[in-house]
Motif scaffolding. Structure first.
Motif, short mmCIF file in Angstrom:
data_model
loop_
_atom_site.label_atom_id
_atom_site.label_comp_id
_atom_site.label_asym_id
_atom_site.label_seq_id
_atom_site.Cartn_x
_atom_site.Cartn_y
_atom_site.Cartn_z
N TYR A 380 0.83 -1.21 0.00
CA TYR A 380 0.00 0.00 0.00
C TYR A 380 0.86 1.25 0.00
O TYR A 380 1.97 1.27 0.56
N ALA A 381 0.32 2.32 -0.59
CA ALA A 381 1.08 3.57 -0.69
C ALA A 381 1.48 4.09 0.68
O ALA A 381 2.58 4.63 0.86
N TRP A 382 0.60 3.90 1.68
CA TRP A 382 0.90 4.48 2.99
C TRP A 382 2.05 3.78 3.73
O TRP A 382 2.54 4.30 4.72
N PHE A 383 2.50 2.62 3.27
CA PHE A 383 3.71 2.02 3.82
C PHE A 383 4.93 2.90 3.54
O PHE A 383 5.95 2.80 4.23
N HIS A 384 4.83 3.76 2.52
CA HIS A 384 5.98 4.47 2.01
C HIS A 384 5.86 5.99 2.17
O HIS A 384 6.71 6.73 1.68
N LEU A 385 4.81 6.44 2.84
CA LEU A 385 4.59 7.87 3.05
C LEU A 385 4.86 8.22 4.51
O LEU A 385 4.18 7.71 5.41
N PRO A 386 5.84 9.09 4.78
CA PRO A 386 6.19 9.41 6.17
C PRO A 386 5.01 9.89 7.00
O PRO A 386 4.90 9.54 8.18
N ARG A 447 9.60 0.74 13.81
CA ARG A 447 8.30 1.28 13.43
C ARG A 447 7.69 0.49 12.27
O ARG A 447 6.48 0.21 12.27
N MET A 448 8.50 0.08 11.31
CA MET A 448 7.94 -0.67 10.18
C MET A 448 7.50 -2.07 10.60
O MET A 448 6.58 -2.62 10.01
N VAL A 491 8.36 -13.83 5.86
CA VAL A 491 8.43 -12.46 5.33
C VAL A 491 8.26 -11.43 6.44
O VAL A 491 8.91 -10.38 6.42
N PHE A 492 7.40 -11.72 7.43
CA PHE A 492 7.21 -10.77 8.52
C PHE A 492 8.54 -10.43 9.20
O PHE A 492 8.77 -9.29 9.61
N ASN A 493 9.42 -11.41 9.30
CA ASN A 493 10.67 -11.19 10.02
C ASN A 493 11.83 -10.73 9.14
O ASN A 493 12.95 -10.57 9.63
N THR A 494 11.58 -10.52 7.84
CA THR A 494 12.63 -9.90 7.02
C THR A 494 12.68 -8.41 7.33
O THR A 494 11.65 -7.77 7.55
N PRO A 495 13.88 -7.82 7.37
CA PRO A 495 14.00 -6.39 7.67
C PRO A 495 13.27 -5.54 6.63
O PRO A 495 13.19 -5.91 5.45
N TRP A 496 12.76 -4.40 7.07
CA TRP A 496 12.08 -3.51 6.13
C TRP A 496 13.03 -3.05 5.03
O TRP A 496 12.64 -2.91 3.86
N ALA A 497 14.30 -2.84 5.36
CA ALA A 497 15.27 -2.42 4.34
C ALA A 497 15.36 -3.44 3.22
O ALA A 497 15.60 -3.09 2.06
N MET A 498 15.14 -4.71 3.53
CA MET A 498 15.14 -5.75 2.51
C MET A 498 13.80 -5.79 1.77
O MET A 498 13.77 -5.97 0.54
N LYS A 499 12.70 -5.59 2.49
CA LYS A 499 11.38 -5.56 1.83
C LYS A 499 11.30 -4.43 0.81
O LYS A 499 10.53 -4.49 -0.15
N ASN A 500 12.09 -3.38 1.03
CA ASN A 500 12.03 -2.17 0.23
C ASN A 500 13.38 -1.93 -0.46
O ASN A 500 13.77 -0.79 -0.69
N PHE A 501 14.09 -3.01 -0.79
CA PHE A 501 15.51 -2.88 -1.17
C PHE A 501 15.74 -2.06 -2.43
O PHE A 501 16.80 -1.46 -2.61
N ASP A 502 14.76 -2.03 -3.34
CA ASP A 502 14.95 -1.26 -4.57
C ASP A 502 14.12 0.02 -4.59
O ASP A 502 13.97 0.66 -5.64
N LEU A 508 10.51 -7.51 -2.58
CA LEU A 508 10.85 -8.93 -2.49
C LEU A 508 9.96 -9.78 -3.41
O LEU A 508 10.44 -10.71 -4.06
N LEU A 509 8.68 -9.47 -3.45
CA LEU A 509 7.78 -10.25 -4.30
C LEU A 509 8.12 -10.03 -5.77
O LEU A 509 8.15 -10.98 -6.57
N ARG A 510 8.39 -8.80 -6.15
CA ARG A 510 8.75 -8.52 -7.54
C ARG A 510 10.00 -9.30 -7.94
O ARG A 510 10.07 -9.89 -9.03
#
Length: 604
Positions: A380-386, A447-448, A491-502, A508-510
């Motif tokens: 969702y967009a709000w995962f990425h909006l401060p 927080r993530m 997946v829940f326990n993967t770091p957010w930096a990895m979930k959002n690596f690109d 990760l799914l892509r």
């Protein structure tokens, strides 16, 4: 897949209550159109309406074993073949090929510990006549619903509230907390809207004995250090998805996929096609793609992406096209409210999904769907909006509901008495207190983790309920591969930096499915389930509300602000197409259907 219902009372002879048991079970006929059964003893009554998917001929329920031990069951266990082999090695003998019998024998072998061994979606009740005890179990993610209503000397239970409300011991009363729950976009665990009724929490089991009730959590998200690097993580996710989809393709009846042209449904469809031919279905509105206007939630129509994916993987695809006249039919609203048991404010997003499922059911009995991918991978967009991530509330409320309130037409005095902001704040603090942190985790990663947990336990249940209720109302079983607990735990326990690596949503799914779907779908931004943009639909909503006002007798009028109602009715066509106005109109109309058809008594 089935609907279950039952009644346990240690002081009443239930052998004289067959008519009531049948009435409770009959409310589940849409969930189980293929077969029915009712088992009775002096203190227990178990009912079942069956949708036959595995072992069509041999899986009649309630099913009994020596004792007697009796099970009524709804769902699918995807590892039943392995469990059956393990139990057979221990000396168990089976009369059917059904997963129901495997669960029953699992209970005979492991007691309530059978819940720890199941991989699937399920809600089940087991009556053990030897110990005079009822066991209720719900799957880890809450894919299948299960409600109960405590009595002084026992309990009522059912797949849906309507099964419980068919018993005269349960009254359709809604108090202030129930109404607050209806007006907040989330889910409070155990809250069932109706006073006195409870929903069994995901990953929990309830034991009911003469001495009382005991609740136990058998599964929860736990903090685990993620030590895999990015390449291993991506390969692990792909391997899990391959295994999960393979397991969930097992069916003795026709199976299909729900395709929207987004990454999630495209992934499921592509993985299914690798295993053999797959039918796919998509929803569309007449003239939608040709006249589409981007809004704050949807940047493009689904149809071009659906077409591209279907051609890319070679699925046997069908578009289900809906028109506005069907969407505005009052009988459709009544059917959707009946399916939900409660009013809702998503309007045509619900009624069109109901119509889609109804059309699919003419061809298939089982469908695969993409729920949970956004909550799990951060779609969702709000995962990425401060401003959403840092808000001191549920992130989706900080964005979607910031300017859109389904209670805009409610009487302001009532709205103030309900004090929804305080209710939401309390719910948010309760949810945060549950979050499982890793030692030393802080800052943005901490927080993530909270944001992901909130989505999996408070937002996803709303979507799973929507999918279950509207599909089972027409006898269609929907399976959700992304809800497999093994994938969720990993997946829940993967770091957010990895979930959002690109830097993208669902990185990760892509990466895991880069070879499965077209580049255009890999690049596509999240687009929610479509809503009609036809102003004739808006006009139909306002016309219906105007008719209710003119009668002067509609029960919902006692809850509405007369001035706000007059204002929205008088507004020019096209001025109430905002999500806010649509939400409030839809909720008001649903409330009226609900109050009338269920005979709701408000205890405010």
């Amino acid at each position: 897949m089935c609907g279950i219902a039952g009644w346990v009372d240690f002081e009443r002879d239930l052998t004289h209550e067959r008519a009531t048991g049948q009435a409770m079970t009959e409310t589940m006929c849409c969930r189980g159109p293929d077969d029915e059964g009712l088992w009775q003893s002096p203190h227990a009554m178990l009912g079942n309406r069956r949708l036959a998917v595995i072992d069509v001929e041999g899986g009649h329920m309630p099913m009994t074993a020596e004792g007697p031990v009796v099970i009524t069951y709804s769902g699918e266990v995807y590892n039943f073949v392995e469990l059956r082999a393990e139990l057979a090695a221990k000396g168990h003998r089976f009369r059917t090929r059904s997963d129901t019998e495997v669960v029953l024998h699992g209970y005979l072998e492991w007691g309530e510990g059978v819940a720890d061994r199941l991989n699937g979606m399920y809600a089940l009740a087991i009556w053990d006549d030897r110990s005079q005890e009822l066991l209720l179990v719900r799957d880890r993610m809450g894919i299948k619903p299960l409600y109960y209503y405590p009595l002084r000397d026992g309990v009522l239970f059912g797949s849906e509230p309507k099964a419980i409300l068919a018993n005269p011991l349960a009254e359709p009363v809604v108090d202030a907390d129930g109404l607050r729950e209806l007006l907040s976009m989330g889910r409070s665990p155990e809250q069932a809207i109706f006073k006195g009724m409870r929903e069994l929490r995901p990953g929990h089991l309830l034991r009911v004995r003469r001495e009382g009730r005991s609740l136990r959590r058998y599964w929860a998200l736990e903090p685990r250090e993620h030590t895999d690097d990015l390449d291993v993580t991506v390969r692990t996710i792909r391997g899990l998805l391959e295994d999960i989809v393979g397991r969930q393709l097992v069916s003795d009846v026709p199976l299909c996929s729900l395709l929207s042209g987004g990454l999630d449904s495209s992934t499921i469809t592509a993985l299914a096609k690798k295993r053999g031919q797959i039918r796919s279905f998509a929803v569309d509105f007449a003239g939608y793609a040709e006249n589409f206007q981007p809004d704050d939630l949807r940047g493009d129509p689904d149809r071009p992406f659906v077409k591209e994916l279907a051609e890319y993987v070679g699925s046997d695809h069908t578009d289900i096209t809906l028109d506005t006249a069907e969407l505005t039919d009052p009988r459709l609203r009544s059917a959707v409210v009946r399916a939900y048991d409660i009013p809702n404010f998503l309007g045509d997003m619900n009624s069109s999904l109901y119509m889609l499922f109804r059309a699919i059911r003419e061809h298939s009995t089982v469908a695969l769907s993409g729920e949970s991918a956004d909550e799990l991978f951060g779609g969702y967009a709000w995962f990425h909006l401060p401003q959403a991530v840092e808000a001191d509330t549920f992130p989706w409320l900080a964005m979607v509901m910031r300017d859109h309130n389904p209670g805009d037409l409610l009487d302001q005095g009532l709205f103030e008495r309900l004090d929804i902001p305080s209710f939401v704040a309390d719910s948010y603090r309760t949810a945060l207190a549950e979050v499982p942190y890793l030692p030393g985790q802080n800052g943005h990663e901490r927080r993530m983790r909270e944001v992901c947990y909130l989505h999996l336990t408070r937002f996803l249940p709303v979507l799973l309920d929507r999918k279950d209720r509207l599909s089972m109302a027409v006898g269609l079983e929907v399976r959700v591969p992304f809800c497999d607990h093994r994938l969720v735990e990993y997946v829940f326990n993967t770091p957010w930096a990895m979930k959002n690596f690109d830097g993208r949503e669902k990185s990760l799914l892509r990466a895991a499915v880069v070879d499965l779907v077209p580049e255009s779908i890999l690049r596509r931004v999240k687009s929610p389930y479509p809503a009609t943009q036809d102003v004739a639909y808006e006009q139909g909503l306002r016309d219906t509300l105007r008719d209710l006002v003119h009668t002067g007798k509609a029960p919902v009028l006692d809850l509405l602000d007369a001035a706000a109602v007059r204002e929205i009715i008088a507004a020019p066509v096209g001025k109430t197409t905002t999500t806010m106005s649509r939400f409030s109109l839809e909720l008001a109309l649903d409330l009226n259907v609900w109050l009338e058809s269920y005979g709701i008594r408000l205890d405010l």
